[in-house]
Design a protein around this motif. Structure first.
Motif, PDB file in Angstrom:
ATOM      1  N   LYS A   1       0.839  -1.215   0.000  1.00  0.00           N
ATOM      2  CA  LYS A   1       0.000   0.000   0.000  1.00  0.00           C
ATOM      3  C   LYS A   1       0.869   1.260   0.000  1.00  0.00           C
ATOM      4  N   ASP A   2       1.884   1.283   0.855  1.00  0.00           N
ATOM      5  CA  ASP A   2       2.775   2.454   0.930  1.00  0.00           C
ATOM      6  C   ASP A   2       3.458   2.722  -0.403  1.00  0.00           C
ATOM      7  N   ILE A   3       3.838   1.659  -1.105  1.00  0.00           N
ATOM      8  CA  ILE A   3       4.509   1.836  -2.398  1.00  0.00           C
ATOM      9  C   ILE A   3       3.515   2.316  -3.452  1.00  0.00           C
ATOM     10  N   VAL A   4       2.363   1.641  -3.558  1.00  0.00           N
ATOM     11  CA  VAL A   4       1.393   1.976  -4.603  1.00  0.00           C
ATOM     12  C   VAL A   4       0.810   3.364  -4.382  1.00  0.00           C
ATOM     13  N   GLU A   5       0.501   3.705  -3.146  1.00  0.00           N
ATOM     14  CA  GLU A   5      -0.155   4.983  -2.871  1.00  0.00           C
ATOM     15  C   GLU A   5       0.815   6.101  -2.520  1.00  0.00           C
ATOM     16  N   GLY A   6       2.068   5.756  -2.217  1.00  0.00           N
ATOM     17  CA  GLY A   6       3.002   6.772  -1.760  1.00  0.00           C
ATOM     18  C   GLY A   6       4.027   7.228  -2.780  1.00  0.00           C
ATOM     19  N   LYS A   7       4.124   6.529  -3.887  1.00  0.00           N
ATOM     20  CA  LYS A   7       5.095   6.878  -4.922  1.00  0.00           C
ATOM     21  C   LYS A   7       4.365   7.004  -6.254  1.00  0.00           C
ATOM     22  N   THR A   8       5.037   7.579  -7.240  1.00  0.00           N
ATOM     23  CA  THR A   8       4.469   7.696  -8.582  1.00  0.00           C
ATOM     24  C   THR A   8       5.446   7.092  -9.587  1.00  0.00           C
ATOM     25  N   PHE A   9       4.917   6.220 -10.424  1.00  0.00           N
ATOM     26  CA  PHE A   9       5.716   5.586 -11.476  1.00  0.00           C
ATOM     27  C   PHE A   9       5.038   5.830 -12.819  1.00  0.00           C
ATOM     28  N   LYS A  10       5.828   5.999 -13.850  1.00  0.00           N
ATOM     29  CA  LYS A  10       5.270   6.116 -15.199  1.00  0.00           C
ATOM     30  C   LYS A  10       4.750   4.762 -15.675  1.00  0.00           C
ATOM     31  N   LEU A  11       5.502   3.712 -15.376  1.00  0.00           N
ATOM     32  CA  LEU A  11       5.182   2.373 -15.875  1.00  0.00           C
ATOM     33  C   LEU A  11       4.773   1.453 -14.728  1.00  0.00           C
ATOM     34  N   ILE A  12       3.749   0.628 -14.973  1.00  0.00           N
ATOM     35  CA  ILE A  12       3.381  -0.339 -13.945  1.00  0.00           C
ATOM     36  C   ILE A  12       4.455  -1.420 -13.820  1.00  0.00           C
ATOM     37  N   GLU A  13       5.306  -1.561 -14.821  1.00  0.00           N
ATOM     38  CA  GLU A  13       6.456  -2.454 -14.729  1.00  0.00           C
ATOM     39  C   GLU A  13       7.381  -1.995 -13.597  1.00  0.00           C
ATOM     40  N   ALA A  14       7.601  -0.691 -13.513  1.00  0.00           N
ATOM     41  CA  ALA A  14       8.457  -0.130 -12.458  1.00  0.00           C
ATOM     42  C   ALA A  14       7.786  -0.264 -11.087  1.00  0.00           C
ATOM     43  N   LEU A  15       6.489  -0.095 -11.043  1.00  0.00           N
ATOM     44  CA  LEU A  15       5.745  -0.283  -9.799  1.00  0.00           C
ATOM     45  C   LEU A  15       5.897  -1.723  -9.309  1.00  0.00           C
ATOM     46  N   ALA A  16       5.704  -2.684 -10.188  1.00  0.00           N
ATOM     47  CA  ALA A  16       5.847  -4.100  -9.824  1.00  0.00           C
ATOM     48  C   ALA A  16       7.262  -4.409  -9.350  1.00  0.00           C
ATOM     49  N   GLU A  17       8.245  -3.884 -10.051  1.00  0.00           N
ATOM     50  CA  GLU A  17       9.647  -4.119  -9.681  1.00  0.00           C
ATOM     51  C   GLU A  17       9.948  -3.558  -8.294  1.00  0.00           C
ATOM     52  N   ASN A  18       9.427  -2.374  -7.993  1.00  0.00           N
ATOM     53  CA  ASN A  18       9.646  -1.750  -6.696  1.00  0.00           C
ATOM     54  C   ASN A  18       9.022  -2.581  -5.577  1.00  0.00           C
ATOM     55  N   ILE A  19       7.833  -3.092  -5.809  1.00  0.00           N
ATOM     56  CA  ILE A  19       7.171  -3.935  -4.810  1.00  0.00           C
ATOM     57  C   ILE A  19       7.984  -5.204  -4.566  1.00  0.00           C
ATOM     58  N   ALA A  20       8.391  -5.885  -5.637  1.00  0.00           N
ATOM     59  CA  ALA A  20       9.164  -7.120  -5.500  1.00  0.00           C
ATOM     60  C   ALA A  20      10.474  -6.867  -4.761  1.00  0.00           C
ATOM     61  N   SER A  21      11.180  -5.814  -5.128  1.00  0.00           N
ATOM     62  CA  SER A  21      12.462  -5.507  -4.493  1.00  0.00           C
ATOM     63  C   SER A  21      12.302  -5.231  -3.010  1.00  0.00           C
ATOM     64  N   GLU A  22      11.294  -4.460  -2.661  1.00  0.00           N
ATOM     65  CA  GLU A  22      11.050  -4.125  -1.257  1.00  0.00           C
ATOM     66  C   GLU A  22      10.738  -5.377  -0.434  1.00  0.00           C
TER      67      GLU A  22
END
Length: 120
Positions: A61-82
């Protein structure tokens, strides 16, 4: 291997290439599959022996609602890495990000990105 799966978590985020997507935002759905051994918590019945999926929900939730990404690929990568960084007991993670209403004039139910990452 054993799994914990969090399905169809719903969040409101401001992700996208177009400025109006970043300004207005929209709903996103996220699925997370965590591959980890569950034999110990299965025997002990103790939360400290597993990954607290409530805590995982709030990290996502913190990643999806707290950051902004151009690509959902980058959003997914950030979640996995965290998740892999914070929970060393997770051997592998699969993240699916669903954008149900992409901002262009075609008729389909949405776009899904799925990635799979393993612990280093």
């Amino acid at each position: 291997m054993d799994k914990i799966t969090l399905s169809r978590m719903q969040f409101f985020g401001n992700h996208g290439v177009f400025p109006e997507e970043n300004k207005l935002g929209q709903r996103f759905y996220v699925d997370v599959e965590l591959v980890l051994p569950l034999d110990k918590p299965g025997r002990s019945d103790a939360l400290e022996d597993t990954v607290n999926y409530g805590e995982v929900f709030f990290r996502v939730k913190d990643i999806v609602e707290g950051k902004t990404f151009k690509l959902i690929e980058a959003l997914a990568e950030n979640i996995a890495s965290e998740l892999l960084h914070h929970y060393t007991s997770i051997n592998e993670v699969t993240v699916r990000v669903i954008k149900p209403h992409p901002p262009f004039a075609v008729l389909f139910d949405g776009v899904t990105v799925e990635i799979n990452r393993k612990q280093a």
